[in-house]
Enzyme design. Structure first.
Site, mmCIF file in Angstrom:
data_model
loop_
_atom_site.group_PDB
_atom_site.id
_atom_site.type_symbol
_atom_site.label_atom_id
_atom_site.label_comp_id
_atom_site.label_asym_id
_atom_site.label_seq_id
_atom_site.Cartn_x
_atom_site.Cartn_y
_atom_site.Cartn_z
ATOM 1 N N LEU A 1 7.887 -17.317 -92.282
ATOM 2 C CA LEU A 1 7.536 -17.898 -90.623
ATOM 3 C C LEU A 1 8.606 -17.660 -89.431
ATOM 4 O O LEU A 1 8.424 -15.868 -89.744
ATOM 5 C CB LEU A 1 7.992 -19.302 -90.422
ATOM 6 C CG LEU A 1 7.691 -20.490 -91.595
ATOM 7 C CD1 LEU A 1 7.647 -20.210 -92.933
ATOM 8 C CD2 LEU A 1 7.626 -21.403 -91.382
ATOM 9 N N CYS A 2 7.853 -17.282 -88.381
ATOM 10 C CA CYS A 2 8.147 -16.824 -87.786
ATOM 11 C C CYS A 2 8.131 -14.717 -87.302
ATOM 12 O O CYS A 2 7.568 -14.119 -87.810
ATOM 13 C CB CYS A 2 9.553 -17.144 -86.903
ATOM 14 S SG CYS A 2 10.314 -16.863 -85.965
ATOM 15 N N ILE A 3 9.601 -14.501 -87.099
ATOM 16 C CA ILE A 3 10.263 -13.151 -87.390
ATOM 17 C C ILE A 3 9.995 -12.354 -88.733
ATOM 18 O O ILE A 3 9.406 -11.466 -89.090
ATOM 19 C CB ILE A 3 10.914 -12.163 -86.840
ATOM 20 C CG1 ILE A 3 11.653 -11.107 -86.228
ATOM 21 C CG2 ILE A 3 12.451 -12.975 -87.318
ATOM 22 C CD1 ILE A 3 10.250 -10.498 -85.525
ATOM 23 N N THR B 1 2.544 -16.994 -90.344
ATOM 24 C CA THR B 1 2.507 -17.822 -89.492
ATOM 25 C C THR B 1 3.662 -17.753 -88.284
ATOM 26 O O THR B 1 4.615 -17.541 -88.301
ATOM 27 C CB THR B 1 2.238 -19.048 -89.599
ATOM 28 O OG1 THR B 1 1.782 -20.330 -88.412
ATOM 29 C CG2 THR B 1 3.862 -20.229 -89.560
ATOM 30 N N PRO B 2 2.936 -18.004 -86.578
ATOM 31 C CA PRO B 2 3.892 -17.592 -85.848
ATOM 32 C C PRO B 2 5.599 -18.624 -85.354
ATOM 33 O O PRO B 2 6.465 -17.821 -85.156
ATOM 34 C CB PRO B 2 3.037 -16.897 -84.507
ATOM 35 C CG PRO B 2 2.115 -18.128 -85.190
ATOM 36 C CD PRO B 2 1.703 -17.640 -85.947
#
Length: 218
Positions: free
Chosen positions: A137-139, A191-192
């Site tokens: 997730l994310c970074i 996923t961002p």
């Protein structure tokens, strides 16, 4: 009971600016439980890169341990990442937060030229070699990209981060809230989340979708 899927989750501290993003971490754990799977939390037993005051954003003159901080999220139930054994798990999940880019890797400072913390690298490489899925997730997808190279991931829409990911030999796909990029060949789902301007409902959706996609690849 033996059919219950077991997911290893790597945390990188406690708090978005110097550790694991707390919403992403908790909502990942919730999503795993809602899928009827079990999670075990891990973190490297190392010092954080630095400690940030989460009100002011200023660096604080103190040292904290990544695993001890992550234990706050884990309610104490956490293991050193050195104890991770790929044969005990069906999949690996990595929530984001700057800890992924500062403690699990040096991506926040060195971008494409960064390195990955040794136990984190081992966990990613061994999971990938065992053909078991990895969700991020994310970074955190940037850390996976650095570790594995030629994979397909997303961090959302941030051009600088996407360019660095491409430089590391990976392919970046642009995404919006809740969307998941699935690299079927390498069994990686990303996923961002907070790499986009998001609210907690959108984080929950992203966490649920990426956990579901990861578990479906087991």
């Amino acid at each position: 009971m033996s059919d219950t899927k077991k997911i290893a989750v790597i945390l990188s501290g406690c708090g978005v600016f110097d550790g694991a993003e707390i919403h992403e971490s908790v909502l990942t754990m919730l999503a795993i439980a809602k899928q009827g799977a079990e999670y075990t939390l891990f973190a490297p037993d190392i010092n954080q890169h630095h400690v940030v005051n989460h009100i002011t954003g200023d660096e604080m003159n103190e040292e904290r341990n990544v695993m001890i901080e992550a234990a706050r999220i884990a309610r104490g139930a956490i293991k050193p990442l050195s104890e991770f054994n790929v044969t005990d798990f069906d999949a690996l999940m990595m929530p984001g937060g700057f800890g992924a880019a500062k403690n699990l890797s040096s991506f926040a400072f060195e971008g494409a030229d960064s390195s990955v913390e040794s136990e984190t690298m081992r966990a990613i490489k061994e999971t990938h070699s065992a053909k078991k899925p990895i969700g991020a997730l994310c970074i955190a997808p940037a850390v996976i990209a650095k570790a594995l190279g030629n994979i397909e991931v997303t961090i959302g829409q941030d051009k600088g981060t996407a360019d660095a990911i491409e430089k590391m030999g990976a392919t970046h796909k642009q995404t919006n809230h809740g969307e998941v990029v699935i690299d079927q060949t390498n069994k990686i789902a990303t996923t961002p989340c907070y790499m986009l301007d998001a609210n907690i409902l959108q984080i929950a959706e992203g966490a649920e979708n990426v956990v579901k996609a990861t578990i479906e690849m087991i």
